[in-house]
Design an enzyme around this catalytic site. Structure first.
Site, PDB file in Angstrom:
ATOM      1  CB  THR A 181      -0.950  -0.003   1.211  1.00  0.00           C
ATOM      2  OG1 THR A 181      -1.865  -1.096   1.080  1.00  0.00           O
ATOM      3  CG2 THR A 181      -1.751   1.290   1.289  1.00  0.00           C
ATOM      4  CG  ASN A 240      -7.173  -8.737  -4.535  1.00  0.00           C
ATOM      5  OD1 ASN A 240      -7.575  -8.181  -5.552  1.00  0.00           O
ATOM      6  ND2 ASN A 240      -7.722  -8.506  -3.352  1.00  0.00           N
ATOM      7  CD  GLN A 260      -2.650 -11.674  -3.938  1.00  0.00           C
ATOM      8  OE1 GLN A 260      -2.237 -12.826  -3.810  1.00  0.00           O
ATOM      9  NE2 GLN A 260      -3.123 -10.980  -2.924  1.00  0.00           N
ATOM     10  CB  SER A 316       3.121  -7.432  -0.568  1.00  0.00           C
ATOM     11  OG  SER A 316       2.777  -7.601   0.788  1.00  0.00           O
ATOM     12  CG  HIS A 343       1.711  -9.884   4.138  1.00  0.00           C
ATOM     13  ND1 HIS A 343       0.411 -10.337   4.190  1.00  0.00           N
ATOM     14  CD2 HIS A 343       1.652  -8.630   3.649  1.00  0.00           C
ATOM     15  CE1 HIS A 343      -0.403  -9.386   3.754  1.00  0.00           C
ATOM     16  NE2 HIS A 343       0.323  -8.346   3.420  1.00  0.00           N
ATOM     17  CB  THR A 387      15.499   3.602  11.114  1.00  0.00           C
ATOM     18  OG1 THR A 387      16.139   4.805  11.547  1.00  0.00           O
ATOM     19  CG2 THR A 387      16.408   2.410  11.371  1.00  0.00           C
ATOM     20  CB  CYS A 410      -7.231  -5.252   1.755  1.00  0.00           C
ATOM     21  SG  CYS A 410      -5.914  -6.453   1.469  1.00  0.00           S
TER      22      CYS A 410
END
Length: 392
Positions: free
Chosen positions: A73, A156, A184, A204, A206, A243, A330
């Site tokens: 995102t 997705n 995806q 992404s 995850h 960071t 989401c």
């Protein structure tokens, strides 16, 4: 959640891989700031640069063109802006073109005003209408700025794969810039940024078995980059301040290497998906499986049970020990009509359920799914029989 459960919701978040966990633990034991110049800081920096190389390898890109973010995102919000930098100068994107079936983080237009976003229709198979895209770009006045196009490589919800090479031809002919949301697609179909079909990819962590909280923008070159969304101390070559999340990035890199290896056996995942779809058609003969007329990801099936709302079916599956989704995960837990199916021309998608699997999905998982769906189908048949008796 006593007893065995089947996790069939990989498109929402894939289970953390052992290699990613190991890499994260090692990174957590590295106390220094990656920007520090002492030996400890340099060790932390090496972990980030190793992960940058590994993420780049997954899509055959240059490591120096990988910018780490907090997720897809943020990556989308960074790229979807009218304001870009080219060397010491600036360049403007005057309009954004997206697909009606895109993920909300793209569909909502990022930093573009709503009036500067054009949505391109999809056909009944969920494929973006190439003629509509070409026509829209043909009307674009480049005197005001360049056209920016952002489209997903794979959906997705349905798993439908877009013809990105043909899309790229249209965009390049119009003098535009192309962003591919590959969230995806990564680890499920081969991706090769060096082939020249995209200017930028979004990834992404995850979704491929890495930790939550890490994503990436991957550029085909360093010719131009968007105005930073987050300004800070010059991290990520000035493209993303703050960071770096060392542990998440290290886990992301490890997951990327595993995802690349997993591509070699993705057909086995497809066969498992086919088993699930055969069960659906056997137990619910009038069920509709969406997107079967187009290329799809091997791990995804999206189907509707007539007369059953998605929320009701999802709860029933959950109580039976099966975790799956009613469309995208989401939307803050909300369940409702799928904007993807609406874009494909379906008027009522309240019964749409998504099963998404991975290499770890077992025969036992499939059997749990079968038992759960059998119970749901039996209850639905009972309700319909009772309705017919009442009507008689």
């Amino acid at each position: 959640m006593a007893g065995r459960r089947a996790y069939l919701d990989y498109n929402a978040s894939a289970p953390l891989l052992a290699a990613a966990r190991t890499a994260m633990i090692a990174a957590l034991d590295t106390a220094a700031n990656p920007a520090s110049v002492h030996a400890e800081g340099r060790a932390a920096r090496r972990l980030i640069e190793n992960a940058r190389r590994d993420v780049a390898t997954l899509v055959n890109a240059s490591a120096e063109h990988v910018v780490f973010t907090s997720g897809a995102t943020e990556a989308a919000s960074t790229l979807l802006t009218p304001d870009w930098q080219m060397g010491r100068g600036t360049i403007r994107m005057s309009r954004l073109y997206v697909c009606e079936a895109d993920h909300p983080c793209v569909l909502n237009g990022g930093r573009f005003p709503a009036a500067q976003v054009t949505r391109i229709d999809v056909d009944t198979d969920g494929i973006v209408r190439l003629d509509a895209l070409a026509a829209a770009l043909g009307r674009h006045d480049k005197a005001d700025g360049l056209p920016l196009v952002a489209i997903h490589a794979a959906n997705n919800e349905t798993g439908i794969i877009q013809p990105v090479e043909r899309i790229a031809e249209i965009v390049k002919a119009a003098g535009g810039i192309l962003i591919i949301d590959a969230v995806q697609a990564a680890g499920r179909i081969p991706l090769d940024l060096s082939a020249g079909y995209a200017d930028y990819l979004i990834l992404s962590s995850h979704k491929i078995g890495g930790p939550k909280g890490a994503g990436a923008i991957i550029a085909a070159s360093d010719l131009m980059m968007p105005r930073p969304l987050i300004a800070g101390g010059g991290q990520e070559k000035g493209h993303r301040g703050g960071t770096e999340n060392l542990a998440a990035i290290a886990g992301f890199g490890a997951a990327a290497l595993e995802a690349l290896i997993g591509l070699k056996s993705i057909d086995a995942v497809g066969r498992r998906r086919d088993e699930i779809e055969a069960i659906v058609k056997t137990l619910v003969p009038d069920a509709e499986i969406f997107g079967t007329g187009a290329p799809r990801l091997a791990n995804t099936t999206f189907f509707a049970i007539a007369g059953t709302k998605a929320e009701t079916a999802q709860i029933a599956f959950d109580l039976a020990g099966v975790a799956l989704s009613a469309g995208s995960a989401c939307s803050s837990g909300k369940v409702g009509p799928s904007h993807v199916l609406k874009a494909m021309g379906y008027s009522d998608s309240l019964g749409a359920l998504r099963v998404s699997i991975g290499h770890a999905t077992s025969a036992e998982d499939v059997e749990l799914f079968r038992k759960a769906l059998s119970g749901i189908a039996s209850r639905q048949a009972g309700k319909e029989a009772a309705g017919r008796e009442k009507a008689a």
